[in-house]
Design a protein around this motif. Structure first.
Motif, mmCIF file in Angstrom:
data_model
loop_
_atom_site.group_PDB
_atom_site.id
_atom_site.type_symbol
_atom_site.label_atom_id
_atom_site.label_comp_id
_atom_site.label_asym_id
_atom_site.label_seq_id
_atom_site.Cartn_x
_atom_site.Cartn_y
_atom_site.Cartn_z
ATOM 1 N N GLY A 179 0.795 -1.236 0.000
ATOM 2 C CA GLY A 179 0.000 0.000 0.000
ATOM 3 C C GLY A 179 0.816 1.268 0.000
ATOM 4 O O GLY A 179 0.259 2.358 0.083
ATOM 5 N N ASP A 218 -4.203 8.419 -2.528
ATOM 6 C CA ASP A 218 -5.382 8.054 -1.745
ATOM 7 C C ASP A 218 -5.526 9.041 -0.584
ATOM 8 O O ASP A 218 -4.977 8.844 0.500
ATOM 9 N N HIS A 219 -6.293 10.111 -0.825
ATOM 10 C CA HIS A 219 -6.370 11.193 0.162
ATOM 11 C C HIS A 219 -7.193 10.807 1.394
ATOM 12 O O HIS A 219 -7.211 11.532 2.376
ATOM 13 N N LYS A 220 -7.900 9.657 1.323
ATOM 14 C CA LYS A 220 -8.664 9.241 2.508
ATOM 15 C C LYS A 220 -7.793 8.415 3.452
ATOM 16 O O LYS A 220 -7.938 8.480 4.662
ATOM 17 N N ARG A 221 -6.883 7.645 2.908
ATOM 18 C CA ARG A 221 -6.098 6.706 3.725
ATOM 19 C C ARG A 221 -4.762 7.288 4.175
ATOM 20 O O ARG A 221 -4.385 7.181 5.351
ATOM 21 N N LEU A 222 -4.045 7.945 3.248
ATOM 22 C CA LEU A 222 -2.650 8.311 3.546
ATOM 23 C C LEU A 222 -2.493 9.384 4.630
ATOM 24 O O LEU A 222 -1.613 9.258 5.488
ATOM 25 N N GLN A 224 -4.045 9.953 7.331
ATOM 26 C CA GLN A 224 -4.142 9.381 8.686
ATOM 27 C C GLN A 224 -2.894 8.578 9.036
ATOM 28 O O GLN A 224 -2.454 8.556 10.182
ATOM 29 N N LEU A 225 -2.342 7.903 8.034
ATOM 30 C CA LEU A 225 -1.124 7.127 8.291
ATOM 31 C C LEU A 225 0.072 8.050 8.530
ATOM 32 O O LEU A 225 0.966 7.745 9.322
ATOM 33 N N GLN A 234 -4.020 16.223 8.980
ATOM 34 C CA GLN A 234 -4.708 15.277 8.087
ATOM 35 C C GLN A 234 -5.610 16.023 7.101
ATOM 36 O O GLN A 234 -5.637 15.712 5.909
ATOM 37 N N ALA A 238 -5.060 16.038 3.161
ATOM 38 C CA ALA A 238 -6.107 15.425 2.320
ATOM 39 C C ALA A 238 -6.565 16.418 1.252
ATOM 40 O O ALA A 238 -6.739 16.057 0.080
#
Ligand SMILES: Cc1cc2nc3c(=O)[nH]c(=O)nc-3n(C[C@H](O)[C@H](O)[C@H](O)COP(=O)(O)OP(=O)(O)OC[C@H]3O[C@@H](n4cnc5c(N)ncnc54)[C@H](O)[C@@H]3O)c2cc1C
Ligand code: SF4
Length: 593
Positions: A179, A218-222, A224-225, A234, A238
């Motif tokens: 990922g 992936d602006h929804k997942r990255l 936060q990581l 965040q 995003a």
């Protein structure tokens, strides 16, 4: 916060002053401002706006000399480097020797974002061996950290900037976690032929790794990581990720990318950092020196406003040098600080470079198709002869990788030049037929190898020469060792073997190492000069780029690298800068700085 003048900066106070806005300065400012730190960035070059200044979708025939390189613009008319090059007017550097083989040449960019507006975007991780080279063969220095210490930061940088590639699990060529990488682009026809024939020679050919978005991030997942628990960061990230488009295969990356599909500090690090409200940037601000408090800590820096010539001083809790490795060395030497070890300026390294190319009849007269792709390499060859080297069969230490290219790319000056060795020289209709026949049938191999630090490669202040601001300039000393010359010869021989295996031909035979090797500095991967280590007597900083002597002085560019693996250095520079910034954050939170 935003772009301000030097006079406005005089009225403010900052937690951190960052010198330079390229890969290192951009990453440092990004990490710190996303965590609420007030940063002043000082950049010697002018402001630069990729959205409006990038010559995308312009064809070479629109440019003078059809876009060909000139002494002022060696990478061509459309190159993103709007100010800078091998020579910067009024800002010379000198060499100890008249012999080109003993000279170091220095490419500098004077613009917001530095060389990241142009760079090749090849983004390779150092492997575990690259952190402990001395332990493996007794040459050079071990890093004061292991691969595992830096791996989480490689992950973060790859997720933030967007790097395509694949996980091939090869020796000392690390995988990224699932990922993290973006899918690699489709290989070009010539790439597939190289891959097929090289494999017969037991030479691996795998997906390249470059900082180019082959798909939207992936602006929804990255976010936060990358910023766990930091909701403001965040949100900012995003929103910014959604403004970056995927590559549309439109004109070379060296011009920069107005749709923000590749990594430039100006399109990836600085916009979200500015959106935090915590970043001020002063451009045309040439830093002369670090200033010192009575207790010996860093007080701030002195800089010259290039537009007015006025000198300004700024104070901060922490000073970060990220002016590119050798500019940071110059600032340190001109400041007379952080050099109790006497190692500032020592152990300068570049990448070993030797090229070899050929023509492949199998690739002649292919049906019309466009292979521009994501510019740069789609496939590459990592170093593969670890076992042979350990067995003492190669005659040189360390390794190299091949960056290779070919295919039917956008034509420019030179596309149909130099065919005489193939056709004996033709004119008119026959020449046009030949141009079509041979277009896209050439393959070029660029060997890029590890240089081992040595006592003959260093910089000091020139005792006489100053730049137009009155700041003493660097004088370089340079000498390749037999290891680098051995590598260069091996690169040529091996590239010729691959071309042979493709049924190809070449106009000249492989050369000896001393003839094949590029001049020091030519590959523009210069690092070292303020190396990190475990021993303050033998190094300038600890593993966080923190000066042994001035605890609030950090160096986050390539100056701290104590070896220069064959892997192109910028991804490592950014990972180190993020790690150093995290360290600064924890020291500031604990009120130790
Ligand atoms: C043609 C080319 C291709 C490259 N390809 C690759 C590649 O594919 N992969 C790779 O890993 N690397 C590549 N590189 C190298 C890469 O560009 C550098 O490693 C990277 O930019 C280093 O980042 P930096 O922040 O240390 O320096 P820079 O990006 O050079 O930024 C330094 C900034 O500091 C500013 N500055 C300098 N002195 C001062 C001062 N006294 N006061 C204030 N500001 C100052 C400069 O103006 C500049 O903006 C390439 C470079 C070039 C030119
Ligand atoms: S090839 Fe893709 S990433 Fe590179 S400049 Fe063109 S559109 Fe941007």
């Amino acid at each position: 916060m935003s772009f301000i003048t030097a006079a406005e900066a005089d009225k403010n106070s900052y937690d951190v002053v960052v010198v330079g806005s390229g890969a290192a300065g951009g990453q440092t400012a990004y990490t710190l401002t996303m965590d609420g730190v007030r940063v002043l960035m000082l950049e010697a070059g002018r402001n630069y706006t990729p959205a409006t200044e990038t010559p995308m979708l312009r064809t070479n025939d629109e440019a003078p000399l059809r876009g060909a390189g000139t002494p002022e613009k060696p990478f061509g008319f459309w190159d993103a480097t709007i100010d800078g090059g091998w020579q910067v007017p009024g800002e010379p550097y000198t060499s100890d020797s008249d012999d080109p083989a003993r000279q170091f040449v220095w490419w500098r960019a004077r613009m917001l974002g530095g060389r990241t507006n142009h760079w090749g975007r090849i983004s390779l991780r150092n492997g575990p061996y690259d952190f402990k080279p001395y332990t493996r063969d007794g040459l050079g220095f071990d890093w004061p950290m292991s691969y595992d210490d830096l791996a989480p930061y490689y992950d973060k940088v790859e997720m933030l900037i967007g790097v395509y590639g694949a996980n091939d699990g090869l020796e000392n060529t690390p995988n990224s976690p699932p990922g993290v990488l973006l899918p690699p682009p489709k290989p070009r026809v010539s790439d597939l032929l190289v891959q097929q024939r090289a494999r017969k020679l037991q030479i691996p050919v795998i997906a390249g790794h470059r900082a180019v978005l082959t798909q939207a991030l992936d602006h929804k997942r990255l976010p936060q990581l990358l910023h766990p628990g930091n909701h403001k960061a965040q949100q900012i990230l995003a929103a910014d990720m959604q403004k970056r488009a995927a590559c549309i295969f439109a004109t070379p990356c060296g011009r920069g990318c107005s749709i923000r599909a590749n990594y430039q500090s100006t399109t990836v690090h600085l916009p979200p950092a500015l959106d935090t409200g915590n970043l001020h940037i002063v451009t045309d601000a040439m830093v002369r020196a670090v200033t010192k408090r009575a207790d010996g800590s860093a007080e701030g820096v002195i800089y010259i406003d290039r537009k007015t010539g006025a000198e300004h001083r700024v104070k901060a809790r922490i000073v970060v040098l990220a002016a590119s490795a050798l500019e940071s060395v110059r600032i340190l030497l001109n400041s007379g600080v952080a050099n109790g070890s006497g190692k500032v300026g020592k152990y300068i390294m570049d990448t070993v470079g030797a090229n070899f190319s050929g023509q492949v009849p199998l690739l002649e007269s292919l049906p019309l198709h466009n292979e521009d792709g994501v510019d740069g390499l789609h496939l590459y060859t990592p170093w593969w002869l670890y076992k042979e080297q350990l067995a003492g069969k190669l005659g040189f230490a360390r390794g190299y990788h091949f960056e290779f290219g070919g295919g039917r790319l956008m034509p420019g000056m030179g596309t149909a030049a130099g065919l005489e060795w193939l056709n004996g020289g033709t004119y008119g209709k026959k020449f046009k037929e030949d141009a079509r026949r041979y277009y896209g049938s050439f393959v070029g191999f660029a060997g890029r190898g590890e240089m081992i630090p040595n006592d003959d490669c260093y910089a000091e202040l020139d005792p006489k020469v100053k730049d137009k601001f009155g700041i003493p300039v660097l004088r370089f000393f340079w000498k390749w060792s037999q290891h680098e010359l051995g590598q260069a010869a091996h690169m040529q021989k091996t590239a010729a073997e691959i071309i042979d295996a493709m049924g190809g031909r070449y106009s000249a035979q492989p050369q000896s190492g001393d003839k094949a090797i590029k001049q020091g500095g030519i590959i523009i991967h210069e690092v070292g000069g303020a190396i990190m280590g475990n021993d303050p007597a033998k190094s300038v900083t600890n593993s966080y780029g923190q000066s042994w002597e001035m605890k609030n002085l950090f160096i986050t560019d390539g100056a701290t690298l104590c070896s220069n693996a064959d892997k192109n250095p910028t991804l490592t520079i950014m990972a180190l800068a993020w790690r150093a910034s995290d360290h600064m954050l924890s020291l500031m939170k604990r009120k130790e700085l």
